[in-house]
Design an enzyme around this catalytic site. Sequence first.
Site, PDB file in Angstrom:
ATOM      1  N   ASP A  11       0.869  -1.176   0.000  1.00 56.67           N
ATOM      2  CA  ASP A  11       0.000   0.000   0.000  1.00 56.67           C
ATOM      3  C   ASP A  11       0.909   1.230   0.000  1.00 56.67           C
ATOM      4  O   ASP A  11       2.134   1.133  -0.181  1.00 56.67           O
ATOM      5  CB  ASP A  11      -1.008  -0.044   1.163  1.00 56.67           C
ATOM      6  CG  ASP A  11      -0.368   0.159   2.543  1.00 56.67           C
ATOM      7  OD1 ASP A  11       0.871   0.309   2.628  1.00 56.67           O
ATOM      8  OD2 ASP A  11      -1.118   0.173   3.539  1.00 56.67           O
ATOM      9  N   HIS A  12       0.331   2.403   0.242  1.00 59.86           N
ATOM     10  CA  HIS A  12       1.105   3.653   0.224  1.00 59.86           C
ATOM     11  C   HIS A  12       2.208   3.656   1.283  1.00 59.86           C
ATOM     12  O   HIS A  12       3.257   4.262   1.093  1.00 59.86           O
ATOM     13  CB  HIS A  12       0.169   4.849   0.441  1.00 59.86           C
ATOM     14  CG  HIS A  12      -0.666   4.711   1.666  1.00 59.86           C
ATOM     15  ND1 HIS A  12      -1.756   3.856   1.724  1.00 59.86           N
ATOM     16  CD2 HIS A  12      -0.571   5.272   2.903  1.00 59.86           C
ATOM     17  CE1 HIS A  12      -2.295   3.912   2.929  1.00 59.86           C
ATOM     18  NE2 HIS A  12      -1.595   4.767   3.668  1.00 59.86           N
ATOM     19  N   CYS A  68       3.049  -3.329   4.039  1.00 64.02           N
ATOM     20  CA  CYS A  68       2.247  -2.159   4.430  1.00 64.02           C
ATOM     21  C   CYS A  68       2.975  -1.498   5.600  1.00 64.02           C
ATOM     22  O   CYS A  68       4.137  -1.834   5.877  1.00 64.02           O
ATOM     23  CB  CYS A  68       0.801  -2.510   4.746  1.00 64.02           C
ATOM     24  SG  CYS A  68       0.516  -3.569   6.175  1.00 64.02           S
ATOM     25  N   THR A  70       2.664  -1.591   8.867  1.00 66.80           N
ATOM     26  CA  THR A  70       3.024  -2.530   9.927  1.00 66.80           C
ATOM     27  C   THR A  70       3.231  -3.951   9.426  1.00 66.80           C
ATOM     28  O   THR A  70       3.814  -4.782  10.127  1.00 66.80           O
ATOM     29  CB  THR A  70       1.885  -2.598  10.967  1.00 66.80           C
ATOM     30  OG1 THR A  70       0.694  -3.010  10.268  1.00 66.80           O
ATOM     31  CG2 THR A  70       1.650  -1.257  11.630  1.00 66.80           C
ATOM     32  N   GLY A  71       2.676  -4.265   8.271  1.00 69.23           N
ATOM     33  CA  GLY A  71       2.618  -5.651   7.782  1.00 69.23           C
ATOM     34  C   GLY A  71       1.430  -6.413   8.350  1.00 69.23           C
ATOM     35  O   GLY A  71       1.112  -7.511   7.886  1.00 69.23           O
ATOM     36  N   GLY A  73      -2.011  -5.550   8.606  1.00 75.16           N
ATOM     37  CA  GLY A  73      -3.229  -5.599   7.792  1.00 75.16           C
ATOM     38  C   GLY A  73      -3.060  -6.530   6.607  1.00 75.16           C
ATOM     39  O   GLY A  73      -3.957  -7.340   6.297  1.00 75.16           O
ATOM     40  N   HIS A 101       9.143 -24.528   9.340  1.00 76.81           N
ATOM     41  CA  HIS A 101       8.087 -25.113  10.167  1.00 76.81           C
ATOM     42  C   HIS A 101       6.687 -24.918   9.604  1.00 76.81           C
ATOM     43  O   HIS A 101       5.831 -25.789   9.780  1.00 76.81           O
ATOM     44  CB  HIS A 101       8.111 -24.499  11.573  1.00 76.81           C
ATOM     45  CG  HIS A 101       9.372 -24.792  12.329  1.00 76.81           C
ATOM     46  ND1 HIS A 101       9.504 -24.527  13.676  1.00 76.81           N
ATOM     47  CD2 HIS A 101      10.555 -25.324  11.939  1.00 76.81           C
ATOM     48  CE1 HIS A 101      10.720 -24.874  14.079  1.00 76.81           C
ATOM     49  NE2 HIS A 101      11.378 -25.357  13.043  1.00 76.81           N
ATOM     50  N   ASN A 102       6.427 -23.761   9.021  1.00 76.69           N
ATOM     51  CA  ASN A 102       5.041 -23.417   8.615  1.00 76.69           C
ATOM     52  C   ASN A 102       4.814 -23.489   7.115  1.00 76.69           C
ATOM     53  O   ASN A 102       3.693 -23.309   6.665  1.00 76.69           O
ATOM     54  CB  ASN A 102       4.677 -22.002   9.077  1.00 76.69           C
ATOM     55  CG  ASN A 102       5.045 -21.692  10.503  1.00 76.69           C
ATOM     56  OD1 ASN A 102       5.766 -20.727  10.787  1.00 76.69           O
ATOM     57  ND2 ASN A 102       4.579 -22.513  11.429  1.00 76.69           N
ATOM     58  N   HIS A 136       6.474 -31.343  11.178  1.00 77.43           N
ATOM     59  CA  HIS A 136       5.668 -30.145  10.931  1.00 77.43           C
ATOM     60  C   HIS A 136       4.519 -30.408   9.962  1.00 77.43           C
ATOM     61  O   HIS A 136       3.551 -29.650   9.928  1.00 77.43           O
ATOM     62  CB  HIS A 136       6.551 -29.022  10.375  1.00 77.43           C
ATOM     63  CG  HIS A 136       7.705 -28.699  11.258  1.00 77.43           C
ATOM     64  ND1 HIS A 136       7.537 -28.154  12.520  1.00 77.43           N
ATOM     65  CD2 HIS A 136       9.033 -28.877  11.094  1.00 77.43           C
ATOM     66  CE1 HIS A 136       8.725 -28.002  13.087  1.00 77.43           C
ATOM     67  NE2 HIS A 136       9.640 -28.445  12.241  1.00 77.43           N
TER      68      HIS A 136
HETATM   69  C1  RB5 Z   1      -2.080   2.546   6.515  1.00 73.81           C
HETATM   70  O1  RB5 Z   1      -2.123   3.731   7.204  1.00 73.81           O
HETATM   71  C2  RB5 Z   1      -1.782   1.412   7.456  1.00 73.81           C
HETATM   72  O2  RB5 Z   1      -2.927   1.131   8.204  1.00 73.81           O
HETATM   73  C3  RB5 Z   1      -1.334   0.191   6.705  1.00 73.81           C
HETATM   74  O3  RB5 Z   1      -0.175   0.490   5.973  1.00 73.81           O
HETATM   75  C4  RB5 Z   1      -1.004  -1.003   7.531  1.00 73.81           C
HETATM   76  O4  RB5 Z   1      -0.093  -0.732   8.532  1.00 73.81           O
HETATM   77  C5  RB5 Z   1      -2.160  -1.766   8.039  1.00 73.81           C
HETATM   78  O5  RB5 Z   1      -2.042  -2.764   8.736  1.00 73.81           O
END
Ligand code: RB5
Length: 151
Positions: A11-12, A68, A70-71, A73, A101-102, A136
């Site tokens: 994403d952005h 993204c 945080t990774g 979402g 393992h996964n 596994h």
């Molecule tokens: C976008 O602002 C943010 O929510 C997305 O990049 C991500 O971190 C979602 O989990």
Amino acid sequence: MTVSKVAIASDHGGIELRKSIISYLESVGISYEEFGPEAPESVDYPGLAITVSEKVVNQEVDRGILVCGTGIGMSIAANKVKGIRCALVGDTFSAHATREHNDTNVLALGARVIGPGLAEDIVKIWLETAYEGGRHANRVGQITAYEDSQA
Ligand code: RB5
């Protein structure tokens, strides 16, 4: 299995890291399909995660990589796709352990959490590490069996 093609999306929040991972893929001769914005305007991550995940389950690519902020979402959305085992990874130990393992087929990274150097190490390890199977296989099989039991 040697990984020769991946689908990658961000994403952005993950554009820069996505581009840096693509440079790495190009440097080691792994081909890729790329999804996600070029411009920094906000885009929603779920559709991008699902697009990449469907490429993986339809065997159009060997693996998927999602970025993204945080990774989180991306990893939640990817794991809704039947047949996807997506791991959000922020360290090199987990990068190889989750392959061994996964048998993860999608990797999620948090661009606001880790830098490009660590991300490259994680991607390299994750792409090169084989699934161990053995003890596994029954565990991964239990996940697949649950998926298969759902409508
Ligand atoms: C976008 O602002 C943010 O929510 C997305 O990049 C991500 O971190 C979602 O989990």
